[in-house]
Design an enzyme around this catalytic site. Structure first.
Site, mmCIF file in Angstrom:
data_model
loop_
_atom_site.group_PDB
_atom_site.id
_atom_site.type_symbol
_atom_site.label_atom_id
_atom_site.label_comp_id
_atom_site.label_asym_id
_atom_site.label_seq_id
_atom_site.Cartn_x
_atom_site.Cartn_y
_atom_site.Cartn_z
ATOM 1 N N GLN A 145 3.524 9.870 1.100
ATOM 2 C CA GLN A 145 4.789 9.119 1.138
ATOM 3 C C GLN A 145 5.699 9.408 -0.046
ATOM 4 O O GLN A 145 6.887 9.098 -0.010
ATOM 5 C CB GLN A 145 4.512 7.607 1.206
ATOM 6 C CG GLN A 145 3.910 7.174 2.533
ATOM 7 C CD GLN A 145 3.709 5.675 2.559
ATOM 8 O OE1 GLN A 145 2.696 5.168 2.119
ATOM 9 N NE2 GLN A 145 4.688 4.945 3.053
ATOM 10 N N HIS B 194 -4.033 1.711 7.678
ATOM 11 C CA HIS B 194 -2.658 2.235 7.712
ATOM 12 C C HIS B 194 -2.498 3.395 6.727
ATOM 13 O O HIS B 194 -1.954 4.451 7.078
ATOM 14 C CB HIS B 194 -1.691 1.081 7.402
ATOM 15 C CG HIS B 194 -0.249 1.472 7.307
ATOM 16 N ND1 HIS B 194 0.703 1.002 8.182
ATOM 17 C CD2 HIS B 194 0.409 2.282 6.443
ATOM 18 C CE1 HIS B 194 1.882 1.522 7.853
ATOM 19 N NE2 HIS B 194 1.731 2.294 6.798
ATOM 20 N N CYS C 112 6.216 -0.112 7.281
ATOM 21 C CA CYS C 112 5.853 1.000 6.401
ATOM 22 C C CYS C 112 7.059 1.328 5.525
ATOM 23 O O CYS C 112 8.193 1.322 6.005
ATOM 24 C CB CYS C 112 5.473 2.203 7.257
ATOM 25 S SG CYS C 112 5.076 3.673 6.299
ATOM 26 N N GLY D 174 0.835 -1.185 0.000
ATOM 27 C CA GLY D 174 0.000 0.000 0.000
ATOM 28 C C GLY D 174 0.874 1.240 0.000
ATOM 29 O O GLY D 174 2.063 1.175 0.352
HETATM 30 ZN ZN LIG Z 1 2.938 3.490 5.673
#
Ligand SMILES: [Zn+2]
Length: 151
Positions: A51, A132, A89, A46
């Site tokens: 990000q 998340h 992550c 994901g």
């Molecule tokens: Zn993340």
């Protein structure tokens, strides 16, 4: 399509509340395609737009090759049950991976890339991934939610 650089914990963009998307244009489609390519290359399941340094409410989730969930302006409208599981992550050093409590099932409302209203129902690991990624849009990282280690 092109891959983009994934920013890391410590970058202020990861701590901002991302902006709502109002225009569903080619720029958004390119963003989504680039996010997908970036996520695959990084072997993630994901990715949220912040990000890659874009503070917009855009997420993608793909926990298996046949699944490609894209949600613009996602919002959890229903959740039930509870699961605790290991999380990591792409923006956080893997040494910080740890257990996080999440709902077992979620219903997420939002928009597809063309601006049509959608409702996504997910459970288990996909529900975890959606939660998340939505957290990312509110400046929240999984390390803020780690369960205490019982060892
Ligand atoms: Zn993340």
């Amino acid at each position: 399509m092109s891959t983009r650089e994934i920013i890391k914990e410590g970058n202020i963009i990861l701590r901002l509340k991302a902006d709502e998307v109002k225009v569903f244009d080619n720029e958004l489609h390119t963003l989504l395609d680039d996010m997908y390519e970036t996520m695959i290359k990084a072997q993630g399941v994901g990715l949220a737009a912040p990000q890659i340094g874009i503070s917009k409410r855009v997420i993608i989730v793909s926990t298996n090759p046949e699944e490609r969930i894209e949600v613009i302006n996602p919002e959890i409208v229903k959740f039930s049950g509870m699961q605790v599981g290991l999380e990591g992550c792409l923006s956080v050093d893997p040494s910080k991976n740890g257990n996080v409590k999440r709902p077992l099932k979620v219903t997420v409302k939002g928009y597809d890339r063309e601006g049509n209203k959608i409702l996504v129902k997910a459970k288990d690991f996909t529900a975890r991934a959606l939660c998340h990624e939505i957290d990312h849009l509110n400046g929240v990282l999984f390390i803020d939610k780690l369960e205490p280690n019982i060892e």
